[in-house]
Design a protein around this motif. Structure first.
Motif, short mmCIF file in Angstrom:
data_model
loop_
_atom_site.label_atom_id
_atom_site.label_comp_id
_atom_site.label_asym_id
_atom_site.label_seq_id
_atom_site.Cartn_x
_atom_site.Cartn_y
_atom_site.Cartn_z
N THR A 69 0.86 -1.17 0.00
CA THR A 69 0.00 0.00 0.00
C THR A 69 0.90 1.23 0.00
N ALA A 70 0.32 2.40 -0.04
CA ALA A 70 1.11 3.62 -0.14
C ALA A 70 2.05 3.80 1.05
N ASP A 71 1.70 3.21 2.19
CA ASP A 71 2.49 3.45 3.40
C ASP A 71 3.02 2.20 4.07
N ALA A 72 2.86 1.03 3.46
CA ALA A 72 3.29 -0.19 4.15
C ALA A 72 3.41 -1.35 3.17
N TRP A 73 4.13 -2.38 3.65
CA TRP A 73 4.23 -3.67 2.94
C TRP A 73 3.45 -4.70 3.73
N TRP A 74 2.92 -5.70 3.01
CA TRP A 74 2.08 -6.72 3.63
C TRP A 74 2.41 -8.09 3.04
N VAL A 75 2.10 -9.12 3.79
CA VAL A 75 2.23 -10.49 3.31
C VAL A 75 0.87 -11.16 3.39
N LEU A 76 0.50 -11.85 2.33
CA LEU A 76 -0.79 -12.55 2.30
C LEU A 76 -0.68 -13.84 3.11
N THR A 77 -1.59 -14.01 4.08
CA THR A 77 -1.62 -15.22 4.91
C THR A 77 -3.01 -15.84 4.78
N PRO A 78 -3.20 -17.05 5.31
CA PRO A 78 -4.52 -17.69 5.21
C PRO A 78 -5.64 -16.88 5.85
N THR A 79 -5.32 -16.00 6.81
CA THR A 79 -6.36 -15.24 7.50
C THR A 79 -6.47 -13.78 7.04
N VAL A 117 4.22 -6.10 7.23
CA VAL A 117 5.65 -6.38 7.35
C VAL A 117 6.28 -5.22 8.13
N HIS A 118 6.88 -5.53 9.24
CA HIS A 118 7.50 -4.48 10.06
C HIS A 118 8.92 -4.25 9.56
N THR A 119 9.05 -3.27 8.70
CA THR A 119 10.30 -2.98 8.03
C THR A 119 10.40 -1.48 7.77
N SER A 120 11.61 -1.00 7.65
CA SER A 120 11.82 0.41 7.26
C SER A 120 11.96 0.55 5.75
N ALA A 121 11.83 -0.55 5.02
CA ALA A 121 12.00 -0.53 3.56
C ALA A 121 10.95 0.35 2.89
N THR A 122 11.39 1.16 1.97
CA THR A 122 10.46 1.97 1.18
C THR A 122 10.49 1.60 -0.28
N THR A 158 -3.80 -9.75 11.42
CA THR A 158 -4.07 -9.52 9.99
C THR A 158 -5.29 -8.63 9.77
N VAL A 159 -5.38 -8.11 8.57
CA VAL A 159 -6.53 -7.32 8.13
C VAL A 159 -7.05 -7.91 6.83
N PRO A 160 -8.33 -7.70 6.51
CA PRO A 160 -8.85 -8.20 5.23
C PRO A 160 -8.12 -7.55 4.05
N VAL A 161 -7.76 -8.35 3.10
CA VAL A 161 -7.05 -7.83 1.92
C VAL A 161 -7.91 -6.80 1.20
N ASP A 162 -9.20 -7.02 1.16
CA ASP A 162 -10.10 -6.09 0.47
C ASP A 162 -10.11 -4.70 1.09
N ASP A 163 -9.63 -4.58 2.33
CA ASP A 163 -9.58 -3.28 2.99
C ASP A 163 -8.35 -2.46 2.57
N LEU A 164 -7.43 -3.10 1.85
CA LEU A 164 -6.19 -2.44 1.47
C LEU A 164 -6.30 -1.80 0.09
N ALA A 165 -5.79 -0.59 -0.03
CA ALA A 165 -5.71 0.09 -1.34
C ALA A 165 -4.34 -0.25 -1.94
N LEU A 166 -4.29 -1.33 -2.71
CA LEU A 166 -3.02 -1.84 -3.19
C LEU A 166 -2.45 -1.00 -4.32
N VAL A 167 -1.13 -0.84 -4.27
CA VAL A 167 -0.39 -0.19 -5.35
C VAL A 167 0.62 -1.20 -5.89
N SER A 168 1.39 -0.80 -6.87
CA SER A 168 2.36 -1.72 -7.46
C SER A 168 3.37 -2.19 -6.43
N PRO A 169 3.64 -3.51 -6.37
CA PRO A 169 4.67 -4.02 -5.46
C PRO A 169 6.08 -3.78 -5.99
N VAL A 170 6.19 -3.30 -7.23
CA VAL A 170 7.48 -2.89 -7.79
C VAL A 170 7.54 -1.37 -7.76
#
Length: 312
Positions: free
Chosen positions: A8-18, A23-28, A49-61
């Motif tokens: 997302t615009a302000d964070a990284w996430w990993v998809l899990t079964p729930t 991701v707790h990282t300083s990476a931008t 975890t949070v529902p994936v549908d609640d995230l405003a996803l942007v490019s992971p690259v």
């Protein structure tokens, strides 16, 4: 086991079964994130975890980065352009990373463009630097390729063809939708690359549907050639070609021969007059969806959904 990384615009996430775990990282940047594998691994076991549908996803690259692409790299696509797959050379072109957009962002057609086309492709994302002269083999490929993404190599055909170059026609903002996920693969999973199936729909109509076995030059072959002259760094992106089914399709060979005898201005005027009648080119409001996955679902890069909008 594959790991699907979201951004997302302000964070990284990993998809899990729930759901999606932060991701707790300083990476931008993508490169910085790939260097922080402990943080990614920790997120895969998180129960917060949070529902994936609640995230405003942007490019992971993330941009800036190098965006390199292979041209006419599927047998079906080469045949559709009246080429010979046995003799087609391994060819690369560049796209600006300013063309990268999110998996659900609008694709914006510039006002001067008429023939807007689509090309679903598998994107390789690199996790390790490859200086010029790096030796790439089937055995060490996974040391350099961190993961895969769904990409759409959007193309302005009426800019591309008369100029006989790709950079401008494929580099407008939003012309490289990427994601939704950056799927990190281990060596055994990467060996299943040719089991991946590329699909693209426009307004629910399936336009492209082909296994990666249709590729002419594999990732190993492509990188063996690319590293002769081009440095690659972590976070860079390589698009590996598209199969048959794009809006652009070559006329029959006899027609092509006759047209080739005409002066360039006349030739292109005739060609584009015919292409404008082609209903497959993208129009304002068209919904483009793209997926890349193995048929058994073991590897799934997710589903991209973008809407075409006309600038202005």
């Amino acid at each position: 086991m594959s790991t699907s990384v979201l951004r997302t615009a302000d964070a990284w996430w990993v998809l899990t079964p729930t759901g999606a775990a932060k991701v707790h990282t300083s990476a931008t940047t993508t490169a910085e994130l790939l260097a922080d594998r402990p943080a990614i691994d920790a997120a895969t076991t998180s129960t917060d975890t949070v529902p994936v549908d609640d995230l405003a996803l942007v490019s992971p690259v993330t941009a800036p980065c190098r965006v390199v692409a292979q041209m006419t790299n599927f047998v079906s696509h080469v045949k559709d352009t009246n080429g010979n797959p046995e003799t087609v050379p391994l060819t690369f072109f560049r796209k600006t990373s300013g063309s990268i957009s999110g998996p659900f962002a609008d694709v914006v057609r510039p006002g001067h463009v008429t023939l807007l086309d689509y090309e679903v492709e598998i994107g390789l994302v690199f996790g390790r630097e490859m200086p010029v002269g790096t030796t790439i083999t089937a055995d060490n490929l996974a040391e350099y390729v961190a993961g895969l993404v769904v990409t759409n190599d959007v193309s302005a055909r009426d800019v591309q063809l008369p100029k006989t170059q790709f950079y401008e026609a494929k580099s407008y903002p939003t012309f490289t939708p990427v994601g939704p996920a950056l799927v990190l693969l281990d060596a055994d999973e990467l060996k299943r690359f040719t089991d991946l199936r590329l699909k693209l729909w426009v307004n629910g109509e399936l336009r492209q549907n082909m296994l990666a076995t249709d590729m002419i030059y594999t990732p190993v072959q492509a990188l063996q050639t690319l590293t002769r002259f081009q440095r690659i760094d972590p976070g860079d992106l390589l698009l590996t070609g598209t199969p048959v089914g794009t809006a652009l399709s070559a006329p029959p060979k006899p027609v092509m021969f006759l047209v080739s005898l005409l002066p360039p201005a006349v030739k292109w005027k005739m060609f584009f007059k015919g292409q404008v009648q082609n209903p497959k080119y993208l129009k304002d409001g068209d919904v483009v969806e793209a997926t890349v996955a193995t048929d058994d679902g073991a590897i799934d890069l997710g589903r991209q959904r973008t809407v075409v909008r006309y600038a202005g």
